[in-house]
Design a protein around this motif. Structure first.
Motif, mmCIF file in Angstrom:
data_model
loop_
_atom_site.group_PDB
_atom_site.id
_atom_site.type_symbol
_atom_site.label_atom_id
_atom_site.label_comp_id
_atom_site.label_asym_id
_atom_site.label_seq_id
_atom_site.Cartn_x
_atom_site.Cartn_y
_atom_site.Cartn_z
ATOM 1 N N ARG A 37 0.975 -1.231 -0.132
ATOM 2 C CA ARG A 37 -0.114 0.042 -0.105
ATOM 3 C C ARG A 37 0.932 1.226 -0.008
ATOM 4 O O ARG A 37 1.596 1.526 0.642
ATOM 5 C CB ARG A 37 -0.740 0.138 1.241
ATOM 6 N N ILE A 50 -9.717 -0.639 -8.808
ATOM 7 C CA ILE A 50 -10.975 -0.314 -8.242
ATOM 8 C C ILE A 50 -11.118 0.631 -7.295
ATOM 9 O O ILE A 50 -10.279 0.643 -6.154
ATOM 10 C CB ILE A 50 -11.150 -1.733 -7.653
ATOM 11 N N GLN A 51 -11.636 1.730 -7.500
ATOM 12 C CA GLN A 51 -11.788 2.921 -6.372
ATOM 13 C C GLN A 51 -12.826 2.569 -5.618
ATOM 14 O O GLN A 51 -14.119 2.848 -5.719
ATOM 15 C CB GLN A 51 -11.867 4.034 -7.349
ATOM 16 N N TYR A 52 -12.529 2.072 -4.422
ATOM 17 C CA TYR A 52 -13.687 1.892 -3.449
ATOM 18 C C TYR A 52 -14.070 2.924 -2.740
ATOM 19 O O TYR A 52 -15.261 2.899 -2.544
ATOM 20 C CB TYR A 52 -13.197 0.697 -2.277
ATOM 21 N N THR A 53 -13.317 4.090 -2.573
ATOM 22 C CA THR A 53 -14.060 5.181 -1.902
ATOM 23 C C THR A 53 -12.746 6.416 -2.538
ATOM 24 O O THR A 53 -11.814 5.915 -3.204
ATOM 25 C CB THR A 53 -13.691 5.211 -0.286
ATOM 26 N N ALA A 91 -8.081 2.909 -3.379
ATOM 27 C CA ALA A 91 -8.029 2.274 -4.613
ATOM 28 C C ALA A 91 -6.979 0.936 -4.503
ATOM 29 O O ALA A 91 -6.186 0.966 -3.827
ATOM 30 C CB ALA A 91 -7.700 3.022 -5.732
ATOM 31 N N GLU A 92 -7.509 -0.119 -5.487
ATOM 32 C CA GLU A 92 -6.326 -1.319 -5.529
ATOM 33 C C GLU A 92 -6.427 -1.500 -7.093
ATOM 34 O O GLU A 92 -7.238 -1.368 -8.024
ATOM 35 C CB GLU A 92 -7.116 -2.255 -5.010
ATOM 36 N N LYS A 126 -5.252 -4.912 -9.004
ATOM 37 C CA LYS A 126 -4.894 -6.165 -8.843
ATOM 38 C C LYS A 126 -4.427 -6.829 -10.066
ATOM 39 O O LYS A 126 -4.868 -6.529 -11.114
ATOM 40 C CB LYS A 126 -6.319 -6.858 -8.514
ATOM 41 N N THR A 139 -1.564 -7.261 -5.015
ATOM 42 C CA THR A 139 -2.251 -5.916 -5.322
ATOM 43 C C THR A 139 -1.531 -4.735 -4.822
ATOM 44 O O THR A 139 -0.789 -4.830 -3.734
ATOM 45 C CB THR A 139 -3.657 -6.084 -4.378
ATOM 46 N N ALA A 159 -2.178 -1.460 -3.429
ATOM 47 C CA ALA A 159 -3.228 -0.523 -2.885
ATOM 48 C C ALA A 159 -2.746 0.908 -2.928
ATOM 49 O O ALA A 159 -1.412 1.180 -2.557
ATOM 50 C CB ALA A 159 -3.460 -1.169 -1.517
ATOM 51 N N THR A 186 -6.898 8.048 5.333
ATOM 52 C CA THR A 186 -7.236 6.889 5.447
ATOM 53 C C THR A 186 -6.062 6.313 6.921
ATOM 54 O O THR A 186 -6.324 5.202 7.660
ATOM 55 C CB THR A 186 -6.640 5.664 4.516
#
Length: 137
Positions: free
Chosen positions: A7, A29-32, A36-37, A39, A44, A46, A52
């Protein structure tokens, strides 16, 4: 035990996520807005904003853009091809153009917008290829 992810903490997630999407060709993949991650089959990457850090004990836990000891490495099929693809995009970030290292990998070294070192490499000697072909991806 398996290493699952690395990360990066950044103050500029809106710059770092698109940078890594561009160089890897992987859609994040932008979770918030703060996490983001990206993969890959091996692990991964991150990316988290400094916001955070509150979940890990506060802003003193990690400092963005202060890495001076780790290199984020991606094994690629053809370093020369990746360099040609990204040459213009990486022009201000390139540290070392593709070079064969003593341990048998051809390596392209550059920095991300936060200054983290990134290495794209391809095993090119028999020994290096055997080393990576014997490992599961």
């Amino acid at each position: 035990m398996n290493l699952v992810s690395i990360r990066i903490i950044t103050a500029y997630i809106e710059n770092l996520v698109p940078f890594y999407e561009q160089i890897t060709g992987v859609q994040a993949i932008q979770y918030t807005p703060d996490f983001a991650e990206l993969k890959t089959s091996a692990g991964t990457l991150a990316i988290g904003s400094t916001r955070t850090l509150q979940f890990f004990g506060g802003e003193t836990v990690a400092q963005p853009a202060e890495n001076r000891s780790a290199i984020i490495e991606f094994r690629v099929d053809d370093v020369e091809k990746e360099f040609e693809r990204l040459k213009d995009f990486l022009s201000s970030y390139t540290v070392q153009e593709p070079t064969v290292m003593p341990w048998g990998n051809q390596s392209l070294l550059f920095r991300d917008p936060d200054g983290n070192l990134v290495n794209f490499f391809t095993p090119v000697t028999k020994e290096a290829m055997e080393k990576f072909n014997s490992k599961k991806d």
